[in-house]
Enzyme design. Structure first.
Site, short mmCIF file in Angstrom:
data_model
loop_
_atom_site.label_atom_id
_atom_site.label_comp_id
_atom_site.label_asym_id
_atom_site.label_seq_id
_atom_site.Cartn_x
_atom_site.Cartn_y
_atom_site.Cartn_z
CE LYS A 116 47.93 38.77 49.50
NZ LYS A 116 48.21 38.39 50.88
CD GLU A 200 40.12 37.45 48.00
OE1 GLU A 200 40.77 36.44 47.72
OE2 GLU A 200 39.93 37.87 49.16
CG HIS A 235 43.14 45.72 54.87
ND1 HIS A 235 41.86 45.26 55.03
CD2 HIS A 235 43.07 46.65 53.88
CE1 HIS A 235 41.06 45.86 54.17
NE2 HIS A 235 41.77 46.72 53.47
NE ARG A 295 55.11 35.92 57.87
CZ ARG A 295 54.13 36.53 58.51
NH1 ARG A 295 54.04 36.45 59.82
NH2 ARG A 295 53.21 37.22 57.87
P1 ADP Z 1 51.24 38.39 61.09
O1 ADP Z 1 50.65 38.09 59.74
O2 ADP Z 1 52.46 37.61 61.45
O3 ADP Z 1 50.28 38.44 62.17
P2 ADP Z 1 51.48 41.00 60.05
O4 ADP Z 1 51.16 40.45 58.73
O5 ADP Z 1 50.67 42.08 60.63
O6 ADP Z 1 51.70 39.85 61.12
O7 ADP Z 1 52.94 41.52 60.09
C1 ADP Z 1 53.96 40.67 59.75
C2 ADP Z 1 54.78 41.43 58.80
O8 ADP Z 1 55.10 42.69 59.38
C3 ADP Z 1 56.04 40.74 58.54
O9 ADP Z 1 55.93 39.93 57.42
C4 ADP Z 1 56.98 41.91 58.37
O10 ADP Z 1 56.93 42.38 57.05
C5 ADP Z 1 56.43 42.98 59.24
N1 ADP Z 1 57.01 43.07 60.58
C6 ADP Z 1 56.31 43.28 61.70
N2 ADP Z 1 57.12 43.40 62.75
C7 ADP Z 1 58.37 43.24 62.31
C8 ADP Z 1 59.65 43.24 62.95
N3 ADP Z 1 59.83 43.42 64.25
N4 ADP Z 1 60.71 43.03 62.17
C9 ADP Z 1 60.56 42.85 60.87
N5 ADP Z 1 59.39 42.84 60.24
C10 ADP Z 1 58.30 43.03 60.94
P1 ADP Z 2 48.10 40.26 53.77
O1 ADP Z 2 49.00 39.42 52.96
O2 ADP Z 2 48.36 41.71 53.59
O3 ADP Z 2 48.01 39.79 55.18
P2 ADP Z 2 45.45 39.09 53.43
O4 ADP Z 2 44.99 38.47 52.16
O5 ADP Z 2 45.83 38.17 54.52
O6 ADP Z 2 46.65 40.07 53.10
O7 ADP Z 2 44.33 40.08 53.94
C1 ADP Z 2 44.58 40.99 54.98
C2 ADP Z 2 43.26 41.47 55.58
O8 ADP Z 2 42.43 42.09 54.58
C3 ADP Z 2 42.38 40.38 56.13
O9 ADP Z 2 42.76 40.03 57.45
C4 ADP Z 2 41.02 41.01 56.08
O10 ADP Z 2 40.82 41.93 57.12
C5 ADP Z 2 41.06 41.80 54.80
N1 ADP Z 2 40.54 41.00 53.67
C6 ADP Z 2 41.24 40.16 52.90
N2 ADP Z 2 40.46 39.56 51.98
C7 ADP Z 2 39.22 40.06 52.16
C8 ADP Z 2 37.94 39.87 51.50
N3 ADP Z 2 37.82 39.05 50.47
N4 ADP Z 2 36.89 40.54 51.97
C9 ADP Z 2 37.00 41.40 52.99
N5 ADP Z 2 38.16 41.63 53.65
C10 ADP Z 2 39.27 40.99 53.24
#
Ligand code: ADP
Ligand code: ADP
Ligand code: MG
Length: 662
Positions: A116, A200, A235, A295
């Protein structure tokens, strides 16, 4: 186009990819772990290769083994799905070295977006707006603290290598920073093998809006609109929808163009998602880059629903070197789509993941009438188990409608028709979220679940009277079906002088419940729950029971498992447990394999025949004494050897009614 591909994943996404491949006449190779030897995805593919033990690192993460499997089966390309190896640049590079096409972006793009902090440095250069914060390489705790003070609290500490909602700590005030940092670094090191963090500004009540992008090997890019994934727990996404309610056309375009700029900056190829956090302030929306997922995303079907496109087909075409099938100006949004993630978990226990067997697994009927669709993507079948080895997601339910209101109504209806028995799921919880005020009014932000919690948790959608009536009806219908007699339309005189009463006891939502069923002269039934009697009528229609109890009526589908009846109605589902009134009498009576009458009376009916196998607690016979009916239940599992009386017979206390063998 490829002739054969290998799918390096399992579950719903492996089945999803296989479906498109089949439609395009591309052969598929599945890989599977020990636990998945008979999994749905194995059967969904043309060939399958065993790759090792049940734990992911012994199978789905063993990329050397997977590449060998591709070579051995003559697959030309590998689709990684999501999770597992999908964002592993080492795997993408190894595929290329082995002469296989990785159906995804180049390893360099995965690497550039993998962390990130580094990706934010890149995005800054590309002019993509970022959340105010610190994403430098220097990880000195003093420096991080100073940066947090500069940003202003609340701040969010994030593991740079984090994902799946893990490795994040919100910090409210300066005093808490040091401890939160230490704990975040610990989790980052343990979960991701990398302690680096970024800091952040914590956006309060933000929305999560992401843009689907696509690039091809000729340098063309498009954005396929947005998905609003604000409804989250821990989250992690729970509901996703497209288009994002309230997003103006101008903002949509700015976000789309920023997402394409992000993709272009890393020479992205294939399907990707740029996630933005959106601050809502005085009616204004400001968006900031969060991360790029390199992906296919779990929630890609909502984009497919509003665009009418198959994103896996696009992935395959791009991976085979074809240009993007459409240009930006050819793309349109049609109607509204919502996806619900159905997971094996217990929302009332802080979403604790659950494991178990899908004893009952009924899906809503899939429909596809023009664009009014219900789509159910899964990787399991009835009887399968949800094991502790993999993700707790069971299925994805995707609905589409002309408007958001239509999609919402369709989603609720489809969730009501999703019947799962055998383990805890979030299906009822999802219905409550969908029906909540905030969601219905599209008042979306990441705190929605927290804000609406009073209406979402510990809810009992089925009134106790209806649950009891359904359980009684199910028992009576079951007895009729098994015994071939209808104890309530009998005209053999045993009840002709008065009213017969039968007692039931239940446990419902942690409460003990007494019910009494009276059969009147004309065969009509009256049921008293907690002393309050009302007429009860029911009949079977297909799988369901049409119930009328007092002034309530419902169509209930009841699944019986041991002593528990799982009742599904349009209003929701509930479980009610029958308490065996004679469990103790039965224990005594059953000594030496004999089942005896606990009191003098008349045998009303047997619900078993000689030779039947019975389970402990199963009703065997009904006796009547003192105007009350009593169910005789099996004290243990066994086989019925002989029935010693016939219905209508008068028996003395202690008389042996039937013989049961262990
Ligand atoms: P996205 O960001 O695609 O909406 P999430 O971040 O909530 O979904 O979940 C995606 C992550 O969850 C994948 O990177 C993986 O680590 C895990 N995951 C969820 N469902 C599966 C599955 N059926 N098989 C393997 N990993 C999964
Ligand atoms: P991941 O890799 O686990 O998906 P993200 O950086 O995409 O992590 O953040 C996941 C979730 O966390 C976001 O969808 C949001 O709900 C919350 N989040 C992330 N960054 C912030 C922020 N700066 N302020 C408030 N909520 C946040
Ligand atoms: Mg994310």
């Amino acid at each position: 186009m490829f002739k054969k591909i290998l799918i390096a994943n399992r579950g719903e996404i492996a089945c999803r990819v296989a479906a498109t491949a089949r439609r395009m006449a591309i052969k598929t190779v599945a890989v599977y772990s020990e636990a998945d030897a008979d999994a749905k995805h194995v059967h969904a593919c043309d060939e399958a290769v065993a790759i090792g033990g049940s734990a992911p690192r012994e199978s789905y993460l063993r990329w050397e083994r997977i590449i060998e499997a591709a070579q051995a089966t003559g697959a030309e390309a590998i689709h990684p799905g999501y999770g597992f190896l999908s964002e592993n640049e080492g795997f993408a590079a190894a595929c290329a070295e082995a002469g296989l096409v990785f159906i995804g972006p180049p390893a360099s793009a995965i690497q550039a977006m993998g962390l990130k902090a580094e990706s934010k440095q890149l995005m800054e250069k590309a002019g993509v707006p970022l959340v105010p914060g610190y994403h430098g390489a220097d990880q000195d705790p003093e420096l991080l603290k100073r940066e947090a003070d500069r940003i202003g609290y609340p701040v969010l500490i994030k593991a740079s290598a984090g994902g799946g909602g893990k490795g994040m700590r919100a910090v409210e005030k300066a005093e808490d920073f040091a401890a939160a940092l230490a704990s975040c670094q610990r989790e980052a090191r343990n979960s991701f093998g990398d302690a680096a963090v970024l800091v952040e500004k914590y956006v309060t009540r933000p929305r999560h809006i992401e843009i689907q992008v696509f690039g091809d090997t000729q340098g063309n890019y498009v954005w396929l609109f947005e998905r609003d994934c604000s409804v989250q727990r821990r989250h992690q996404k729970v509901l996703e929808e497209a288009p994002a309610p309230g997003l103006t056309e101008a903002l949509r375009r700015r976000m789309g163009e920023a997402a394409v700029a992000a993709a272009r900056a890393v020479k992205y190829v294939g399907a990707g998602t740029v996630e933005f956090i959106v601050e809502q302030r005085q009616g204004e929306m400001n968006f900031f880059f969060m991360e790029m997922n390199t992906r296919l995303q779990v929630e890609h079907p909502v984009t497919e629903a509003i665009t009418g496109l198959d994103l896996v087909e696009w992935q395959l075409r791009v991976a085979a070197g074809e240009p993007l099938p459409l240009k930006q100006e050819d793309l349109r949004i049609h109607g509204h789509a919502i996806e619900a993630r159905i997971c094996a978990e217990n929302p009332d226990k802080d979403f604790l993941p659950a494991t178990g067997t899908l004893h009952v697994y009924r899906k809503p009927p899939a429909t596809s009438f023009q664009r009014a669709t219900v789509r159910f993507d899964d990787g399991v079948r009835e009887g399968d188990t949800i094991s502790p080895f993999y993700d707790s997601m069971i299925a994805k339910l995707i609905v589409h409608g002309a408007t958001r209101a239509e999609a919402l109504a369709r989603l609720d209806e489809a969730l009501a028709a999703t019947h799962i028995v055998g383990l805890a799921t979030n299906v009822q919880f999802l219905r409550h979220v969908v029906g909540s005020r905030s969601f219905a009014q599209a008042d979306l932000d990441t705190a929605l679940i927290q804000r609406e919690s009073a209406a979402l948790f510990q809810q009992q959608p089925v009134p106790v009277e209806l649950a009891a009536a359904a359980a009684v009806a199910k028992t009576l219908l079951g007895e009729q079906a098994l015994a071939g007699v209808d104890p309530f339309s009998r005209r053999d005189g045993w009840r002709s002088h008065g009213v017969a009463t039968r007692r039931f006891e239940f446990s419902f939502a942690g409460h003990h419940l007494k019910a009494e069923l009276a059969t009147l002269h004309d065969g009509a039934l009256r049921l008293a729950v907690h002393g309050e009697a009302a007429p009860l009528a029911f009949r079977r229609t297909g799988e369901a029971i049409e119930l009328r109890y007092g002034d309530r009526s419902a169509r209930a589908v009841v699944y019986t498992q041991g002593e528990t009846d799982h009742v599904f109605t349009a209003a929701g589902a509930a479980s009610i447990v029958s308490i065996d009134l004679l469990a103790h009498a039965g224990d005594d009576a059953a000594e030496g394999g004999r089942l005896t009458a606990p009191m003098p009376g008349k045998v009303v009916s047997f619900s078993v025949r000689a030779g039947d196998k019975v389970k402990k607690g199963q009703a065997l016979a009904v006796m009547e004494a003192m105007k009350m009916e009593h169910t005789i239940a099996a004290p243990a599992d066994g086989t019925v050897q002989e029935l010693l009386y016939a219905p209508g017979d008068q028996v003395a206390e202690g008389a042996e009614l039937l013989r049961l063998a262990a």
